[in-house]
Design an enzyme around this catalytic site. Structure first.
Site, PDB file in Angstrom:
ATOM      1  N   GLU A 270       0.829  -1.210   0.000  1.00 58.04           N
ATOM      2  CA  GLU A 270       0.000   0.000   0.000  1.00 58.04           C
ATOM      3  C   GLU A 270       0.862   1.258   0.000  1.00 58.04           C
ATOM      4  O   GLU A 270       0.513   2.262  -0.628  1.00 58.04           O
ATOM      5  CB  GLU A 270      -0.925   0.002   1.218  1.00 58.04           C
ATOM      6  CG  GLU A 270      -1.935  -1.138   1.238  1.00 58.04           C
ATOM      7  CD  GLU A 270      -2.845  -1.118   0.024  1.00 58.04           C
ATOM      8  OE1 GLU A 270      -3.389  -0.051  -0.307  1.00 58.04           O
ATOM      9  OE2 GLU A 270      -3.007  -2.179  -0.614  1.00 58.04           O
ATOM     10  N   TRP A 273       1.850   1.736  -3.544  1.00 61.96           N
ATOM     11  CA  TRP A 273       0.740   2.334  -4.297  1.00 61.96           C
ATOM     12  C   TRP A 273       0.723   3.849  -4.080  1.00 61.96           C
ATOM     13  O   TRP A 273       0.497   4.631  -5.016  1.00 61.96           O
ATOM     14  CB  TRP A 273      -0.597   1.739  -3.850  1.00 61.96           C
ATOM     15  CG  TRP A 273      -1.084   0.586  -4.667  1.00 61.96           C
ATOM     16  CD1 TRP A 273      -1.107  -0.731  -4.305  1.00 61.96           C
ATOM     17  CD2 TRP A 273      -1.648   0.626  -5.995  1.00 61.96           C
ATOM     18  NE1 TRP A 273      -1.637  -1.504  -5.313  1.00 61.96           N
ATOM     19  CE2 TRP A 273      -1.977  -0.702  -6.361  1.00 61.96           C
ATOM     20  CE3 TRP A 273      -1.885   1.656  -6.909  1.00 61.96           C
ATOM     21  CZ2 TRP A 273      -2.544  -1.018  -7.595  1.00 61.96           C
ATOM     22  CZ3 TRP A 273      -2.452   1.344  -8.136  1.00 61.96           C
ATOM     23  CH2 TRP A 273      -2.771   0.024  -8.471  1.00 61.96           C
TER      24      TRP A 273
END
Length: 463
Positions: A270, A273
């Site tokens: 994450e 990302w």
């Protein structure tokens, strides 16, 4: 050289290399501009601005213990920062201004104008990459271009960093308090559930890494439990840095960057990302202007339906998981990540309403509002973005509810009118409510049929 540090969305003392460089260069003063009008134009949520102001008050108190004075000025728009900064530099004979980069278009233009003015006045203006782990532009494909798909970006990011054990620069100063009689910035207290002191934040980070990181992969999609980190508001304002988090993770899991297929790696994924979306918004300014990343879908004919948009905003769509999620957002200023995908898919596919309207509503309410990630998430859901879900993928809000809130625990928390509906009916309760003769005002009829809406969306994107 008389040095000044300019705080932006990097409201931290430690893990702030630009600030530490300024202090090593003898800086005794720092500055922050409150840009209320600009923030309103950028749809900043009141709860996020409140969190920012509370953190500013804390930062000023902490800096005073090191004989550093933080000056806070009103500069309604970014254009007002230029004259205020140069005036401060003239008054205090500042020769060097240090700050961290911001990547959104208005911020980039502001800095370019200020750089030109500083050059005219022989003031050095230095910007650092303080909001990313990999400097923007450093992760490129073989054609020396920015990746347009996440997975190869991640692979290259890991290839460049998997042998790196990150560390933080040491804090260079000893405490030597000065008088700090500055009046605290007014705050309405709407963000008080989110602590802003470093001691509490260190505990939150440690608890997540030690107790939740290993189970994050299994629990992150269940909105009724606290399976996520809860760190996004602090990342959005730079109260915590991504590098700081990675350092803490590597201290417990030294091989984390070489075990990308492990469940423990899921949360680090994450963070990558987040890097991806920041690199994108810096590389493609059109994203800051609200353009589709994928121009192929510029011709999609979005529907303008104020009544249905209002129903979505107020949590009155007739789909319990969607409605509970929207109420969570409006009531708390935060929404579970899985639910952000569900409600975004519902708005853009079921209602075929422009993703920009949802993106704006999110920014106006989220305590962790961040243009790069918010834009990336909305364009992903709407199938218009970089590496987005295919247009024919339309989340079914009923099956999403059955899968991620099987007993309706989350739904009942935010839809108390459905408290007595049995578990097997909680995900779409209309037939059950009708069977017991419940007043239709008890819960709203579904504003759209899933199957018909899906077919309409696919047809619109094909066209």
């Amino acid at each position: 050289m008389n040095t000044l540090f300019w705080f932006r969305r990097d409201l931290r003392l430690f893990s702030n290399e630009a600030l530490i460089e300024a202090l090593n260069n003898g800086a005794k003063q720092a500055i922050f501009f409150i840009c209320e009008k600009q923030w309103q134009q950028h749809n900043a949520a009141p709860i996020q601005i409140d969190l920012l102001k509370r953190r500013l008050n804390y930062i000023r108190e902490q800096l005073a213990q090191y004989a550093i004075e933080l000056h806070i000025f009103d500069a309604p728009y970014f254009d007002d920062c230029e004259s205020a900064l140069l005036s401060f530099c003239d008054k205090h004979q500042v020769e060097h201004v240090i700050a961290n980069k911001e990547y959104e278009l208005n911020e980039v233009n502001r800095d370019a104008q200020i750089l030109a003015k500083c050059d005219d006045k022989n003031i050095t203006f230095t910007l650092y990459e303080g909001d990313v782990i990999a400097p923007v532009g450093s992760v490129k494909n073989q054609s020396n271009e920015m990746y347009k798909v996440f997975t190869p970006f991640k692979k290259q990011w890991l290839k460049q960093h998997q042998d790196t054990h990150f560390s933080l620069l040491p804090w260079p100063l000893k405490k030597q308090p000065i008088n700090n009689n500055a009046q605290a910035i007014k705050s309405d207290g709407s963000s008080e559930k989110w602590p802003v002191d470093d001691e509490s934040l260190a505990t939150i980070v440690d608890n997540f890494i030690c107790d939740k990181l290993s189970s994050y992969d299994e629990q992150r999609d269940i909105p009724s439990i606290k399976g996520t980190s809860g760190l996004s508001p602090y990342l959005a304002l730079g109260i915590i840095s991504p590098k700081q988090l990675l350092v803490n993770i590597q201290n417990r899991y030294p091989d984390i960057l070489t075990t990308s297929k492990s469940k423990t790696f899921t949360w680090v994924n994450e963070l990558i990302w987040r890097e991806f979306y920041r690199h994108l918004i810096a590389q493609f300014p059109k994203l800051s202007r609200g353009d589709n990343f994928n121009e192929k879908y510029n011709g999609v004919k979005w529907r303008k339906n104020e009544a249905e948009f209002k129903a979505w905003c107020e949590g009155k769509t007739g789909y319990p998981l969607v409605d509970a999620a929207m109420r969570q957002l409006v009531q708390t200023g935060w929404m579970h990540n899985r639910l952000r995908m569900v409600v975004a898919s519902f708005l853009t596919k079921h209602l075929l309403i422009d993703w920009r309207e949802g993106e704006q509503f999110f920014m106006q309410h989220l305590i962790d509002g961040d243009l790069a990630s918010n834009n990336g998430g909305w364009q992903w859901a709407a199938s218009t973005g970089c590496d987005a879900q295919p247009y024919f993928r339309v989340f079914n809000p009923i099956t999403q509810s059955e899968r991620f809130d099987p007993n309706g625990k989350f739904i009942r928390k935010y839809l108390p009118e459905l408290e007595k509906v049995p578990d097997k009916h909680i995900h779409f309760p209309h037939a059950y409510l009708a069977s017991i003769g419940a007043d239709k005002q008890c819960y709203w009829p579904a504003i759209v049929d899933h199957k018909a809406a899906r077919e309409r969306a696919i047809a619109a994107f094909k066209g």
